[in-house]
Motif scaffolding. Structure first.
Motif, PDB file in Angstrom:
ATOM      1  N   HIS A   1       1.929  13.377  -1.614  1.00 42.88           N
ATOM      2  CA  HIS A   1       2.138  12.400  -0.520  1.00 42.88           C
ATOM      3  C   HIS A   1       2.925  13.088   0.593  1.00 42.88           C
ATOM      4  O   HIS A   1       4.072  13.485   0.399  1.00 42.88           O
TER       5      HIS A   1
ATOM      6  N   HIS B   1       2.941  13.554   5.307  1.00 41.05           N
ATOM      7  CA  HIS B   1       2.382  13.135   6.594  1.00 41.05           C
ATOM      8  C   HIS B   1       2.311  14.380   7.470  1.00 41.05           C
ATOM      9  O   HIS B   1       3.330  14.758   8.075  1.00 41.05           O
TER      10      HIS B   1
ATOM     11  N   HIS C   1       2.349   2.941   0.983  1.00 36.90           N
ATOM     12  CA  HIS C   1       3.763   2.960   0.625  1.00 36.90           C
ATOM     13  C   HIS C   1       4.110   1.660  -0.087  1.00 36.90           C
ATOM     14  O   HIS C   1       3.544   0.612   0.230  1.00 36.90           O
TER      15      HIS C   1
ATOM     16  N   HIS D   1       6.761   6.248  -3.080  1.00 33.41           N
ATOM     17  CA  HIS D   1       8.157   5.799  -3.252  1.00 33.41           C
ATOM     18  C   HIS D   1       8.299   4.873  -4.452  1.00 33.41           C
ATOM     19  O   HIS D   1       8.872   5.270  -5.451  1.00 33.41           O
TER      20      HIS D   1
ATOM     21  N   ASP E   1       6.759  14.134   1.075  1.00 30.83           N
ATOM     22  CA  ASP E   1       6.816  13.082   2.106  1.00 30.83           C
ATOM     23  C   ASP E   1       7.322  13.612   3.445  1.00 30.83           C
ATOM     24  O   ASP E   1       7.982  12.886   4.192  1.00 30.83           O
TER      25      ASP E   1
HETATM   26 ZN    ZN Z   1       5.063   8.484   3.356  1.00 27.14          ZN
END
Ligand code: ZN
Ligand code: GUN
Length: 429
Positions: free
Chosen positions: A74, A76, A229, A268, A319
């Motif tokens: 995960h 971005h 998320h 998360h 993340d």
């Molecule tokens: Zn994220």
């Protein structure tokens, strides 16, 4: 076809260290991995494999530890340039830093530049597979998959969908999110090493209509993954309960719209209700632990021991740019620290497993990535267990491989990654 025999120390998992402990791994101080046509043919003792495959080209990595490349479950990529932005918690952090940066991805040239930069940073840090949110712009997805394809890397990604509580310049609609995502699935899903991941950002930035449309798209394309998320910060959970008064809890906002499933990745997942943990386990969903992000944005402490005891499927992730490091070593180190704060130290075997096979499992790609076993892709790294003076002086005292590895997990960075291979081809070192 040329065979290449890589010699060095090897660590291979034959089981799950969360159920079997460190005995789930086999260490060889003189091991070998035989690679042909981008895949692992065999892994074992150096002497035996040398005797059997005398024709293979030999690359001797000395005391280097040969491991599968790290799998980041995960992140971005559009947030690479704004990593380490100071002082905000989740919602303010999104509005102040993240959304303005993601807006720049309307420009395809900028998306290309950041996609390449991110994948090169990943390779340098020993991460051979990224699972990324892109932006609402379909071109941001093309940029990422094209850059991964150019490097021969496995890539998991999708267009981030948002049709409320986001700036106008970052908003799509239920219909356009569905149609753009569908076109991207047709263009990319299963092409080479690309896997499309349907990507509603999170419940606060989607209307129920958008979640419904993406749930229908997933039902029509069940081999795709889905990422979002879940329950990252307490304020966020309160916001969700106001936005979705009918929902039993945060997970239910996804479940009611067809967005709960075994191929779902829930980033998360810190502050969960018992109903949510029960449902996640029943469906075999993937929970993705993002420890560097959870401390950086101040989100909370994921309870690894409790979730593993329940039998959840769990992967590990950077993340970035909520996470403050491109290194999965640093991510493993943060997972350890959070484990300590929860009074459950995570063993180095478990940390390493989470960053490789655990993440591969949540991506439903075990057997292909995250393991150096016959048939899997030769995405691998050579780890230098003495990459800095501070690490070297500690690992010199080690009495076993775990004690030798742990200082690199806690103190290592890209300097510890001596070499990175993608599909058998050297891309670092
Ligand atoms: Zn994220
Ligand atoms: N929740 C919704 N979007 C994001 C994001 O970009 N990063 C993190 N950490 N949490 C989110």
């Amino acid at each position: 076809m040329t065979k290449t025999l890589h010699l060095g120390q090897t660590l291979t998992f034959t089981g799950d260290p969360f159920t079997q402990g460190p005995a789930a791994a086999t260490h060889s101080s003189r091991g070998a991995v035989l690679v042909e046509a981008g895949r692992v043919v065999a892994a074992g003792e150096a002497d035996a494999l040398r005797a059997q495959h005398g024709e293979a080209e030999v690359i001797d990595h000395g005391a280097g530890l040969i491991l599968p490349g790290f799998v980041d479950a995960h992140m971005h990529y559009p947030q690479t340039a704004m990593i380490a932005s100071w002082g905000k918690r989740l919602i303010d952090w999104l509005n102040s830093y993240t959304f303005p940066e993601e807006g720049k991805f309307a420009d395809r040239a900028y998306a290309d530049e950041i996609a390449k930069r991110t994948l090169d940073l990943a390779i340098s840090n020993g991460t051979t597979t990224l699972t990324s949110f892109c932006t609402i712009h379909p071109g941001s997805v093309d940029a990422f998959f094209e850059a991964a394809e150019a490097r021969g890397m496995a890539a998991f990604a999708g267009k981030t969908c948002m049709d409320r509580n986001a700036p106008d310049y970052l908003s799509d609609t239920a219909q356009s999110a569905h149609d753009d995502s569908k076109a991207l699935i047709e263009r990319w899903h299963g092409k080479g090493r690309a896997t499309y991941v349907i990507t509603p950002r999170f419940s606060p930035t989607s209307t129920p209509e958008q979640l419904e449309a993406l749930g229908a798209l997933w039902a029509a394309n069940p081999s795709c993954l889905m990422q979002t998320h879940l329950s990252e910060q307490v304020d966020e959970i309160e916001w969700v309960s106001g936005l979705y008064p009918e929902a039993r809890d945060y997970l239910d906002t996804y479940e009611q719209h067809g967005l709960l499933g075994a191929r779902g990745l829930y980033g998360h997942a810190i502050h969960l209700e018992p109903r949510e943990t029960d449902r996640l386990r029943e469906v075999g969903a993937g929970l993705v632990h993002c420890p560097t992000s959870n401390t950086f944005i101040g989100s909370g402490l994921f309870d690894m021991a409790a979730r593993m005891a329940e039998g959840q499927r769990i992967g590990l992730a950077s993340d970035t740019g909520g996470g403050s490091s491109f290194s999965m070593l640093r991510v493993m180190g943060a997972a350890y620290e959070i484990g300590q704060l929860k009074r459950n130290p995570i063993h180095p075997a478990q940390l390493l497993w989470l960053a490789t096979e655990g993440s591969a499992k949540v991506l439903h790609a075990e057997g292909e990535i995250g393991r150096l076993a016959p048939g899997s892709m030769a995405d691998m790294i050579v780890l230098d267990l003495a990459s800095t003076p501070g690490i070297a002086q500690r690992s010199a005292l080690a009495s076993d491989i775990w004690e030798a590895l742990f200082p690199t997990i806690m103190m290592g960075d890209d300097r510890a990654i001596a070499k990175t291979y993608v599909a058998g081809r050297q891309v670092k070192g």
